[in-house]
Design a protein around this motif. Sequence first.
Motif, PDB file in Angstrom:
ATOM      1  N   GLU A   1       0.814  -1.208   0.000  1.00 48.58           N
ATOM      2  CA  GLU A   1       0.000   0.000   0.000  1.00 48.58           C
ATOM      3  C   GLU A   1       0.851   1.264   0.000  1.00 48.58           C
ATOM      4  OE1 GLU A   1      -3.696   2.040   2.474  1.00 48.58           O
ATOM      5  OE2 GLU A   1      -2.286   0.727   3.510  1.00 48.58           O
TER       6      GLU A   1
ATOM      7  N   THR B   1       2.707  -0.127  -5.808  1.00 48.37           N
ATOM      8  CA  THR B   1       1.785   0.352  -4.774  1.00 48.37           C
ATOM      9  C   THR B   1       0.354   0.328  -5.295  1.00 48.37           C
ATOM     10  OG1 THR B   1       2.133   2.662  -5.423  1.00 48.37           O
ATOM     11  CG2 THR B   1       3.511   1.796  -3.644  1.00 48.37           C
ATOM     12  N   ASN B   2      -0.566   0.069  -4.372  1.00 50.33           N
ATOM     13  CA  ASN B   2      -1.978  -0.037  -4.726  1.00 50.33           C
ATOM     14  C   ASN B   2      -2.819   0.398  -3.529  1.00 50.33           C
ATOM     15  OD1 ASN B   2      -3.792  -1.638  -6.950  1.00 50.33           O
ATOM     16  ND2 ASN B   2      -4.745  -1.736  -4.946  1.00 50.33           N
ATOM     17  N   ASP B   3      -3.927   1.083  -3.779  1.00 50.20           N
ATOM     18  CA  ASP B   3      -4.822   1.472  -2.696  1.00 50.20           C
ATOM     19  C   ASP B   3      -5.319   0.242  -1.958  1.00 50.20           C
ATOM     20  OD1 ASP B   3      -4.535   4.102  -3.381  1.00 50.20           O
ATOM     21  OD2 ASP B   3      -6.430   4.234  -4.482  1.00 50.20           O
ATOM     22  N   TRP B   4      -5.502   0.399  -0.658  1.00 53.48           N
ATOM     23  CA  TRP B   4      -5.858  -0.733   0.199  1.00 53.48           C
ATOM     24  C   TRP B   4      -7.184  -1.383  -0.184  1.00 53.48           C
ATOM     25  CZ3 TRP B   4      -3.548  -3.988   3.140  1.00 53.48           C
ATOM     26  CH2 TRP B   4      -4.281  -4.759   4.046  1.00 53.48           C
ATOM     27  N   ASP B   5      -8.182  -0.575  -0.542  1.00 58.86           N
ATOM     28  CA  ASP B   5      -9.518  -1.132  -0.735  1.00 58.86           C
ATOM     29  C   ASP B   5      -9.622  -2.038  -1.956  1.00 58.86           C
ATOM     30  OD1 ASP B   5      -9.360   0.837  -2.650  1.00 58.86           O
ATOM     31  OD2 ASP B   5     -11.185   1.884  -2.056  1.00 58.86           O
TER      32      ASP B   5
ATOM     33  N   GLN C   1     -10.528   2.040   9.071  1.00 66.62           N
ATOM     34  CA  GLN C   1     -10.271   2.006   7.637  1.00 66.62           C
ATOM     35  C   GLN C   1     -11.205   1.008   6.970  1.00 66.62           C
ATOM     36  OE1 GLN C   1      -6.314   0.901   6.405  1.00 66.62           O
ATOM     37  NE2 GLN C   1      -6.577   1.772   4.361  1.00 66.62           N
TER      38      GLN C   1
ATOM     39  N   ALA D   1     -11.333   5.701   3.741  1.00 67.51           N
ATOM     40  CA  ALA D   1     -10.482   5.034   2.755  1.00 67.51           C
ATOM     41  C   ALA D   1      -9.078   4.796   3.269  1.00 67.51           C
ATOM     42  CB  ALA D   1     -10.440   5.850   1.462  1.00 67.51           C
ATOM     43  N   THR D   2      -8.578   5.676   4.125  1.00 74.03           N
ATOM     44  CA  THR D   2      -7.215   5.546   4.638  1.00 74.03           C
ATOM     45  C   THR D   2      -7.226   5.648   6.156  1.00 74.03           C
ATOM     46  OG1 THR D   2      -6.643   7.905   4.640  1.00 74.03           O
ATOM     47  CG2 THR D   2      -6.374   6.707   2.551  1.00 74.03           C
TER      48      THR D   2
END
Length: 239
Positions: free
Chosen positions: A29, A67-71, A129, A149-150
């Motif tokens: 992330e 890297t990638n957004d968590w959701d 989160q 989201a974060t």
Amino acid sequence: MNYLLPAAAALALTATSALAQEVVRMGTEGAYPPYNFINDANEVDGYDIDIGNEVCARAELTCEWVTNDWDSIIPNLVSGNYDTIVAGMSITDERDEVIDFSVPYFPADPSAYASMGEVDVASAVIAAQTGTIQASHVAETGATLVEFATPDEAVAAVRNGEVDAVFADKAFLQPIVDEDADLSFLGEDVVLGDGMGIGMRESDAELKEKIDAALTAMKEDGKMAELLAKWFPEVDPNF
């Protein structure tokens, strides 16, 4: 960190083997220190990154970080955007139905509540989160859950009075609480999950074997304890 994949998001696994490619892409992330974050040199850094780099060296893999957004971190692994998840992800039965996990490289991590005053977490408005086991836990307690989201947004919601408290990994919250005299921990720590592991597609059995062997050797020869002491000196390396 502790992503829960909703049942509706379960995707068909790709048949492409990570080891059939020249480069193994390591997904993280980059927004959850000290596990993973972007440092002043604009590079990924943290315990997850040190673990992943050591695994790649020992397994003689050529790796690159993505890297990638968590959701969307699990769906994008499954769809082939990268080949592993090394992002402080807790091993859970629900996730294990969709992806495979390595042996743990971090013990089950305590989660904690933090707030700007005394509140009853059982009936309060709690930030967490989105898509995490912390969010799931709050929902099960009967408290009012507000998802962000974060993790930084969840902490900000406490500071601006939008919610009563935040619930997250204690290792993430500790430096924030230490640096903010208005924030403090509430109640007892809550241990969730079965430790943290490297996530992989179920089709990548050969990659899993190599990663498991590297992690096992790191634990046996003391390298994992060395990295834990660097990032988490309070954690018992004999987990």
